[in-house]
Scaffold this motif. Structure first.
Motif: not given
Length: 851
Positions: A116-119, A149-152, A176-179
């Motif tokens: 997920r986003a934080p991890s 969806g982090l950038s969004q 990279l986190a989004e990928r």
């Protein structure tokens, strides 16, 4: 009924699941014999066999439930029986399962947790060799959600307008986190999934030790079922623990032994409570959406409770089924069905296809499907299908219906409705099983509110609201809320004054451990010395840490001993230090009395003062509502009303607890009591300051609501109390003020971002709808403020319920601070200019559709 029971038993035997049912029966029989509350749920509620074996509690015949929705001989899939047990006693059930069936034949099911986003941020930051403290700081600031969806989120959410990830420095990290989104990350443990095997389980699946110390299969639930292993869910439900405790408290106070699952299901008091939306704490019906629905639906029988639980689900909400159901329920719209044969199937839901079981029955009535074939049709329609596949399913359905004499146009219309609603229908058996628990909790709240609220408070976190809101609701029910008292409080909440009052428990005091609470209660028994007589007496006998003593003093736990808490707070460091010194301390006190006993006190009272409270003109802010007892303040500050930070720890560090020297006797008590007399020159705290401390130390407001201190100022601003909202006409412009309790942003059919807020004032809760354009303007206020003033249009009608649609959101604390020096006739004019105070942030998105 006998014929259906025989049919079910035959199918169970043919599919080879008899042992499975017997194993489940064995487990629930153990829980019944040991008084552990439980309830079955899910599609198992469709089975009479489950009902007669006491696995489920909703009568399948009375509620028109279909066995084929549970076990379909045409599918030959593993059965799925979910059982909720008392959370507090779930470990007893698990231990029994291992002992009864053998450790070598039992294992828990694994979960594959994905990134997920934080991890994702943590993984990439570690790869970039960020320092551990930087990684922790960055991951904490990332909103929970999909990493994809982090950038969004960064671009669209106004509360993230100044997030450091918007800096070009972090562009590659975010990319990279989004990928990494959705990648398998950790093999976790399923919440309650167990697998049983006839043979040693190591012959069937690979195993490993989980961090919790249990053995886990290295396959998830789908893999386990593919292998043909029997899985059952042994889940914990805190509501069962709350109900069980309430029942025990009722028996202790009144001698009445209530059977919670056997209470009447047609009690007028229950439906009055639900219809008035007074359902805080009631299982499944307490959320803001359910309370809104209750004011429109106005449930009047058990079938209505089942419908309410089913309607307020993502599927029915997306399909906009609530509006037609309610309009037909109250006769504002005629209930019609495409074919007369459908009326017996859809009569209870006014022609709306609400339940999955109804899809099966419609297929049987119109197209002549067997119930097993109807379930296959339901499954086909609820899974992703291409247009060609759906068209073929429709042609087959219509052809069979026409062959039975149904006009083609009617058959087409029936299939159109099935296609529109089948994907959104809810499992009625699941709702019926939940409705049994719902009715039990509502009945207890209606007839034994003290015991009900006590059970809720002693099993937090649970439900939709923080403990603070639950306590305030108890007060609105007419119960007195009594403060923590070292001679009266037990570990948790307790019922006093013959069911008219609740006493706050020791466990809610910040820093209080279970061992410390148990020691406090045990030491005051007659065998151990009886009630505490003074602060020094308490300190000598309990040996709890100085932090606990300070917090107890601050919330008034010693008030009944006759000395003001303000005076006791000054004495705590000296009492602690002297008691810990033991015999040496006794000699020191004697010398101190001869040479003047005020030196130690003077040193303590002269400590620096740092005021951590709001100005007198503002309401005292609570910490963010904590979901657990003893929640710390949002800021983490430890200062008290006097702001004397020196009181947080004694001048000399003497360890975590009080250490008594051997041979200490009554002389030490006498010396202590003589030295610490009245200190009338220490200023008393205001009621406002006491509430601020309660919120910080307990996470509760015990003596008063925070907004009580600005009641007159809110009235001058024409703020309407929540308890009077229902009296105002639909469409009226209105102002509300309250504590922000909850904020949600669910997906809605339109695709627009809409925020739903729950606010609380002295009189109750109110719901606020914040549409996208207003959210973009005031998102920063919502992130930073705890007290809000809302301006907007009142929505008060049967179609939409009771809520306010916000047009302006103001930080109430900031507003009252700015109005402090203005004359009253200038207040409303200043409020209209409040938008000028907003931070100048250019949003990176536009109002309207978000994707």
């Amino acid at each position: 009924m006998l014929e259906r029971l025989q049919r079910e038993l035959k199918v169970i035997e043919e599919l080879g699941f008899a042992e499975y049912f017997l194993a489940v029966r064995d487990i629930v029989q153990f829980t019944r014999e040991h008084g552990i509350y439980y309830s079955g749920r899910g599609s198992a509620g469709n089975s009479i066999v489950s009902y007669v074996l006491h696995i489920t509690d909703a009568d399948p015949i009375a509620h028109e439930l279909l066995f084929e929705r549970f076990l379909n001989p045409a599918r030959r899939e593993m059965p799925d029986i979910d059982i909720d047990f008392e959370s507090a006693r779930r470990d007893e059930v698990i231990e029994y399962i291992y002992e009864r069936f053998g450790h070598e034949r039992v294992a828990m099911v694994a979960n594959v947790n994905t990134v997920r986003a934080p991890s994702a941020v943590r993984i990439v930051a570690r790869a970039f060799d960020f320092r551990p403290d930087e990684i922790d700081a960055l991951s904490r600031k990332v909103p929970w959600g999909s990493a994809a969806g982090l950038s969004q989120m960064l671009a669209e959410r106004p509360e993230l307008a100044n997030h450091e990830f918007r800096s070009p420095h972090y562009k590659r990290l975010v990319s990279l986190a989004e990928r990494l989104s959705g990648f398998p990350y950790i093999l976790g443990t399923h919440l309650g999934g167990f697998i049983l095997s006839r043979d040693p389980i190591t012959d069937r699946v690979p195993l490993q030790w989980a961090a919790k110390g249990v053995i886990v299969a290295q396959f998830n639930k789908d893999d386990v079922e593919t292998l043909g292993l029997v899985k059952m869910d042994i889940l914990g439900l805190r509501m069962h623990s709350a109900i069980a405790e309430a029942v025990r408290l009722i028996a202790a106070r009144t001698g009445e032994h209530v059977s919670a699952w056997q209470v009447p299901r047609d009690d007028p008091a229950v439906y009055k409570l639900i219809g008035e939306a007074r359902t805080i704490g009631v299982f499944q019906l307490e959320s803001s959406g359910q309370r809104n629905l209750a004011t429109r639906l106005r449930e009047r029988d058990f079938e209505d409770i089942i419908a309410a639980i089913s309607l307020f689900r993502p599927g029915p909400l997306q399909a906009e089924m609530i509006g037609p159901f309610i309009r037909r329920r109250h006769g504002r719209e005629k209930a019609v069905v495409p074919h007369p044969d459908l009326w017996p199937v859809l009569k209870r839901t006014y022609g709306v296809i609400l339940y999955q079981e109804q899809v099966i029955e419609v297929a049987a009535v119109i197209a002549g499907f067997s119930l097993a074939e109807g379930d296959l049709l339901r499954r086909a329609m609820t899974h992703e299908r291409s247009l060609e596949e759906m068209d073929q399913i429709g042609r087959d359905f219509v052809a069979k219906a026409v062959a039975r004499g149904v006009p083609r146009a009617t058959a087409d219309e029936v299939f159109r409705q099935l296609r529109g609603f089948a994907a959104y229908g809810f499992n009625k058996a699941h709702a019926a099983c939940f409705a049994v628990v719902c009715n039990a909790s509502a009945w207890l709240k209606a007839h034994y509110p003290a015991e009900f609220f006590c059970g809720l408070m002693n099993n937090q976190p649970m439900g939709f609201y923080s403990p603070r809101v639950v306590v305030n609701d108890a007060r609105r029910w007419g119960l007195e809320v009594l403060p923590v008292d070292v001679n009266a409080s037990v570990d948790g909440f307790s019922v006093e004054r013959d069911g008219r009052a609740l006493r706050v428990g020791l466990a809610y005091v910040k820093e209080m451990s279970h061992a410390a609470g148990a020691a406090i209660v045990a030491e005051r028994t007659p065998e151990r010395g009886g009630p505490y007589r003074s602060l020094p007496d308490f300190c000598r006998r309990t040996r709890v840490s100085v932090e606990i003593v300070i917090n107890l003093v601050r919330v008034g736990a010693f008030d009944e001993l006759g000395t003001r808490r303000e005076e006791l707070l000054v004495q705590v460091p000296l009492v602690h230090a002297q008691v810990a010194r033991g015999v040496a301390g006794r000699r020191g006190w004697a010398a101190g009395r001869e040479g003047g006993s005020g030196r130690g006190f003077a040193a303590a009272s002269a400590a620096p003062r740092t005021n951590c409270l709001p100005r007198e003109e503002r309401p005292s802010p609570p910490s963010r509502p904590s979901a657990r007892p003893g929640g710390a303040s949002a800021s983490g500050e430890q200062c008290g009303p006097s702001g004397d930070t020196a009181l947080a720890k004694p001048q000399e560090d003497v360890g975590d607890g009080f250490v008594l020297a051997a041979g200490q006797d009554e002389a030490l008590q006498l010396a202590t009591d003589e030295q610490f007399g009245a200190l009338p020159f220490v200023p008393s705290w205001s009621a406002r300051e006491k509430v601020a401390v309660e919120l910080e130390v307990l996470g509760l407001n015990v003596s008063a609501h925070p907004l009580a201190f600005v009641r007159d100022r809110l009235a001058a601003l024409d703020v309407v109390s929540f308890g009077r909202l229902h009296l105002a006409p639909d469409g009226r412009r209105i102002r509300l003020a309250g504590v922000l309790e909850r904020a949600q942003m669910p997906w809605i059919r339109s695709g627009h971002r809409t925020l739903f807020l729950t606010l609380e004032d002295e009189t109750g809760l109110a719901e606020v709808v914040v549409f996208n354009d207003v959210y973009l303007r005031y998102g920063r206020v919502l992130k930073e403020a705890l007290y809000l003033l809302i301006e907007g249009e009142l929505q008060n009608n049967d179609e939409r319920g009771l809520a306010i649609v916000a047009t302006r959101i103001v930080d109430l604390e900031s507003l009252l601070g700015r109005l402090r020096d203005l004359p009253p006739d200038e207040h409303n004019r200043a409020l209209t200019r409040s938008d000028e105070w907003l931070p100048k942030v250019e949003p990176r998105t536009r109002p309207g559709r978000t994707g």
